[in-house]
Design a protein around this motif. Structure first.
Motif, mmCIF file in Angstrom:
data_model
loop_
_atom_site.group_PDB
_atom_site.id
_atom_site.type_symbol
_atom_site.label_atom_id
_atom_site.label_comp_id
_atom_site.label_asym_id
_atom_site.label_seq_id
_atom_site.Cartn_x
_atom_site.Cartn_y
_atom_site.Cartn_z
ATOM 1 N N ALA A 140 -5.639 6.150 -11.386
ATOM 2 C CA ALA A 140 -4.470 5.817 -10.573
ATOM 3 C C ALA A 140 -4.807 4.865 -9.439
ATOM 4 O O ALA A 140 -4.026 3.969 -9.105
ATOM 5 C CB ALA A 140 -3.854 7.101 -10.019
ATOM 6 N N ASN A 141 -5.975 5.022 -8.832
ATOM 7 C CA ASN A 141 -6.346 4.193 -7.693
ATOM 8 C C ASN A 141 -6.799 2.791 -8.102
ATOM 9 O O ASN A 141 -7.045 1.947 -7.240
ATOM 10 C CB ASN A 141 -7.449 4.869 -6.878
ATOM 11 C CG ASN A 141 -6.965 6.153 -6.226
ATOM 12 O OD1 ASN A 141 -5.820 6.233 -5.802
ATOM 13 N ND2 ASN A 141 -7.818 7.155 -6.160
ATOM 14 N N ALA A 142 -6.921 2.538 -9.405
ATOM 15 C CA ALA A 142 -7.369 1.228 -9.866
ATOM 16 C C ALA A 142 -6.245 0.203 -9.873
ATOM 17 O O ALA A 142 -6.494 -0.990 -10.012
ATOM 18 C CB ALA A 142 -7.970 1.341 -11.267
ATOM 19 N N LEU A 143 -5.004 0.669 -9.754
ATOM 20 C CA LEU A 143 -3.854 -0.230 -9.752
ATOM 21 C C LEU A 143 -3.167 -0.163 -8.392
ATOM 22 O O LEU A 143 -2.404 0.771 -8.132
ATOM 23 C CB LEU A 143 -2.855 0.153 -10.844
ATOM 24 C CG LEU A 143 -3.281 -0.123 -12.284
ATOM 25 C CD1 LEU A 143 -2.254 0.466 -13.238
ATOM 26 C CD2 LEU A 143 -3.420 -1.610 -12.532
ATOM 27 N N PRO A 144 -3.451 -1.107 -7.511
ATOM 28 C CA PRO A 144 -2.774 -1.087 -6.202
ATOM 29 C C PRO A 144 -1.284 -1.370 -6.350
ATOM 30 O O PRO A 144 -0.879 -2.318 -7.009
ATOM 31 C CB PRO A 144 -3.484 -2.196 -5.417
ATOM 32 C CG PRO A 144 -4.057 -3.094 -6.456
ATOM 33 C CD PRO A 144 -4.393 -2.233 -7.632
ATOM 34 N N ILE A 145 -0.477 -0.530 -5.738
ATOM 35 C CA ILE A 145 0.977 -0.644 -5.813
ATOM 36 C C ILE A 145 1.531 -0.595 -4.396
ATOM 37 O O ILE A 145 1.144 0.272 -3.601
ATOM 38 C CB ILE A 145 1.591 0.494 -6.657
ATOM 39 C CG1 ILE A 145 1.008 0.489 -8.070
ATOM 40 C CG2 ILE A 145 3.104 0.373 -6.722
ATOM 41 C CD1 ILE A 145 1.410 1.690 -8.896
#
Length: 265
Positions: A140-145
């Protein structure tokens, strides 16, 4: 409490159906609405009568299974509350309650207060997903949103698919439901590759199921137990328009290429 119920009874989709009156004495104000129906059903069974059929599952306001119209309002008088979370203290001793199923051509009555909400399932199957052809799920933390996008997606994901929006709309439109599902995925990076195809496919399936069109009454968001905002319909319309234009350009480009002298757009 003593409550009088006028309940819609219908054996199947072919039966014309009718309202039947049931007295409901000795009802605790701390009962939920569905617990009250359970008590009424126990009394009916004890007398050898058929119990009232109604949908229910989690009884925690999460699953979206329960759904009845109470005195003309989907889920009853309390805002942002599902029928299973509505307590009898929301009513007064001596009240008369009219209980009926969702009313929409796309939601045919199965029995009594139960309707067939399979059209929502087919709309979801048409595009309410993201494709992950290979590999495991990304951390989840690999995709900055952006936070505002994450918040909007979470707000849209709150939709439980109960169908109250359809029941409340004078056109029996499912636009708020579809808009919530489109916004949920369309604001996240994972939802971008299929964003246009998703909008076209889900709207096409919604139309095929026989739901009405949106004419901006706003009854849908007023009845929604999760408070899905009507602004999401604007996002759906924007995605659908962009998808339709893009599809038209692609089709024109393919046609020019087939002709031998065109320049792909």
């Amino acid at each position: 409490m003593k409550i009088t119920l006028h309940v819609w009874r219908q054996r199947d989709a072919r039966d014309p159906g009718k309202f039947v009156t049931y007295p409901a004495p000795d009802i605790s104000p701390d009962m939920s609405f569905l617990e009250m129906l359970d008590v009424v059903n126990e009394r009916l069974v004890a007398k050898g009568e058929d119990p009232i059929a109604f949908d229910h599952d989690c009884r925690e306001g999460i699953c979206g299974t329960c759904g009845v119209v109470i005195n003309g309002t989907p889920h009853g008088p309390k805002k942002r509350t599902t029928a299973c979370q509505l307590h009898m203290r929301s009513f007064n001793d001596g009240d008369t309650l009219c209980i009926e199923p969702w009313r929409a051509a796309a939601f045919p009555v199965v029995r009594d207060l139960i309707v067939d909400r399979a059209p929502f399932d087919r709309i979801m199957a048409a595009g309410g997903f993201i494709s992950a052809p290979i590999g495991a799920a990304v951390d989840a933390n690999a995709l900055p949103i952006r936070k505002e996008n994450a918040d909007m997606s979470m707000d849209a994901a709150a939709c439980i698919g109960c169908g109250a929006c359809v029941a409340a709309c004078p056109n029996a439109s499912a636009m708020l439901f579809v808009a919530a599902k489109i916004t949920h995925l369309g604001t996240l990076p994972q939802g971008q590759p299929e964003r246009h195809e998703r909008a076209l496919a889900m709207v096409a399936q919604m139309d095929a199921e026989g739901f009405g069109s949106c004419t901006n009454h706003g009854e849908c968001t007023a009845a929604c137990p999760k408070g899905i905002p009507v602004e999401f319909i604007g996002r759906l319309n924007a995605d659908f328009l962009a998808a339709a234009i893009t599809k038209g350009r692609r089709a024109a480009g393919a046609g020019d290429g087939a002709g031998g002298g065109g320049t792909p757009r």
